[in-house]
Design an enzyme around this catalytic site. Structure first.
Site, PDB file in Angstrom:
ATOM      1  N   HIS A   1     -11.044   1.323  -1.679  1.00  0.00           N
ATOM      2  CA  HIS A   1     -11.065   2.417  -2.663  1.00  0.00           C
ATOM      3  C   HIS A   1     -10.679   1.959  -4.065  1.00  0.00           C
ATOM      4  CE1 HIS A   1      -6.645   3.004  -1.704  1.00  0.00           C
ATOM      5  NE2 HIS A   1      -6.631   3.180  -3.004  1.00  0.00           N
TER       6      HIS A   1
ATOM      7  N   ASP B   1     -10.692   0.478   4.894  1.00  0.00           N
ATOM      8  CA  ASP B   1     -10.318   0.540   3.476  1.00  0.00           C
ATOM      9  C   ASP B   1      -9.893  -0.827   2.944  1.00  0.00           C
ATOM     10  OD1 ASP B   1     -10.003   1.651   0.972  1.00  0.00           O
ATOM     11  OD2 ASP B   1      -7.977   2.392   1.336  1.00  0.00           O
TER      12      ASP B   1
ATOM     13  N   SER C   1      -1.642  -0.008  -4.790  1.00  0.00           N
ATOM     14  CA  SER C   1      -2.583   0.028  -3.681  1.00  0.00           C
ATOM     15  C   SER C   1      -3.380  -1.269  -3.643  1.00  0.00           C
ATOM     16  CB  SER C   1      -3.522   1.227  -3.850  1.00  0.00           C
ATOM     17  OG  SER C   1      -3.938   1.675  -2.605  1.00  0.00           O
TER      18      SER C   1
END
Length: 373
Positions: A114, A144, A221
């Site tokens: 993402h 992911d 992230s």
């Protein structure tokens, strides 16, 4: 009871996966200094940065006994950050930024899918201030994870832990939320086999995560969650900020999953996921009570994808899966591990309980559809 059970089950796994750790406990692994095991080598890396002060090697040597006893070899948090920081990068896209971890010294970087979604080209900034262009080489929406190829080599690749961490273990989160400098937060591993709340129905990728109480900001992230030996134990995934009465929760993709997906992506650009078409959940004491299960162990089916393999085989939400191909299931991890070892198209036999009824069904695994995130 549930946690207790997991913990023991996990320790057995841990011991098997990290035979070296067991040796350290009896003073084995580190004895031959010439050939440190994986446990020792991470520690050696960390110690290199402290050899500037004359007393450091001596104290490291004398402390070695006590550390060995615990099978830990913990470094201090500043040392961990100093050792791992060079392996963490910032990834800039048109939309924003995230973090990444250097996977191979030739420029391969592991990050979240993402973080790079919608981009073919990104910019990668390193701890030494250098910024280079990078291309998105392969992505996997299911886990992911994505691989970015940075236009730079001779990079300090991170060391990934082979097994899962233990609950209560130190966790240091390293990323670069502002894009200017790496930031670090620390806490402990507070849970294994967790899912991001509300994600099971919509996003089956995020169902087997490590949970930490160390805050993970959005910019972190794709960055690193690191243990006391300076090894990557997870790739930072998401952070739920403290709401009314909620505590800070950070989630990370476990290192064994990250490495496996990275290797598949590296090999041929896509990760295959044997797909059963169900969301597995741990049997918590509350669920056991609700379904009146007594002390049964297994995995509860939270939801079933319409028209998917499990649906075709007649598996329904609320069913308890007790074994797959004869292997006992005691946690969602077991099911996911069993699936990781199999390929789409294979058929697996699953034992399940529905109320007082037990039955065995054959499920023909499919390849997970890309849209099924």
């Amino acid at each position: 009871m549930d946690r207790h059970h997991h913990h023991h089950h996990h320790q057995a796994l841990h011991a098997a996966a990290l035979g070296c750790a067991v040796l350290v406990a009896v003073g084995g692994c580190t004895a031959e200094n010439g050939t440190p095991g994986a446990e020792a080598s991470a520690q050696v890396q960390g110690d290199d940065s402290t050899t500037a002060s004359a007393s450091a090697p001596a104290s490291a040597a004398s402390g070695g006994g006590a550390q060995g006893e615990a099978g830990q070899g913990q470094m201090s948090i500043p040392d961990i950050v100093e050792a791992v920081e060079p392996s963490v990068v910032t990834i800039f896209t048109d939309e924003g930024l995230g973090s990444g971890v250097i996977y191979a010294e030739d420029g391969l970087i592991l990050t979240n899918e993402h973080v790079v979604r919608g981009n073919d080209n990104v910019e990668v900034a390193f701890a030494d201030g250098q910024r280079v262009s990078g291309t998105v080489e392969a992505t996997d929406t299911v886990s992911d994870l994505a691989l970015v190829r940075a236009d730079r080599s001779g990079l300090p690749a991170a060391t990934f832990q082979e097994g899962l961490p233990r609950i209560g273990e130190l966790a240091v989160v390293i990323g670069s939320p502002l894009g200017f400098e790496n930031t670090a937060t620390s806490g402990i591993i507070s849970g294994l086999h967790r899912e991001i709340p509300g994600s099971a129905a919509t996003n089956q990728s995020l169902v087997d995560l490590i949970q930490t109480d160390a805050p993970i900001s959005p910019g972190n992230s794709g960055g690193a969650v690191v243990n006391g030996r300076g090894e990557i134990i997870g790739i930072s995934e998401a952070y739920i900020p403290p709401a009314a009465g909620a505590v800070a929760l950070g989630f990370a993709i476990p290192s064994p999953t990250a490495v496996q997906v990275a290797e598949e992506l590296r090999e041929d650009g896509r990760a295959e996921h044997a797909f059963m078409g169900l969301a597995p959940g741990a049997i918590t004491p509350a669920i056991a009570e609700q379904l009146d299960l007594g002390d049964i162990s297994g995995v509860v089916v939270l939801s079933v994808s319409p028209g998917g393999p499990a649906d075709d085989a007649g598996i329904r939400p609320g069913d308890i899966l007790t074994s797959i191909e004869g292997e006992q299931l005691s946690a969602p991890e077991n099911l996911l591990t069993a699936l990781r070892q199999r390929s789409p198209g294979e058929s697996v036999s699953v034992d399940l309980r529905r109320g007082n009824d037990t039955r065995t069904v054959d499920v023909e695994l499919a390849d997970r559809p890309p849209a099924d995130r």
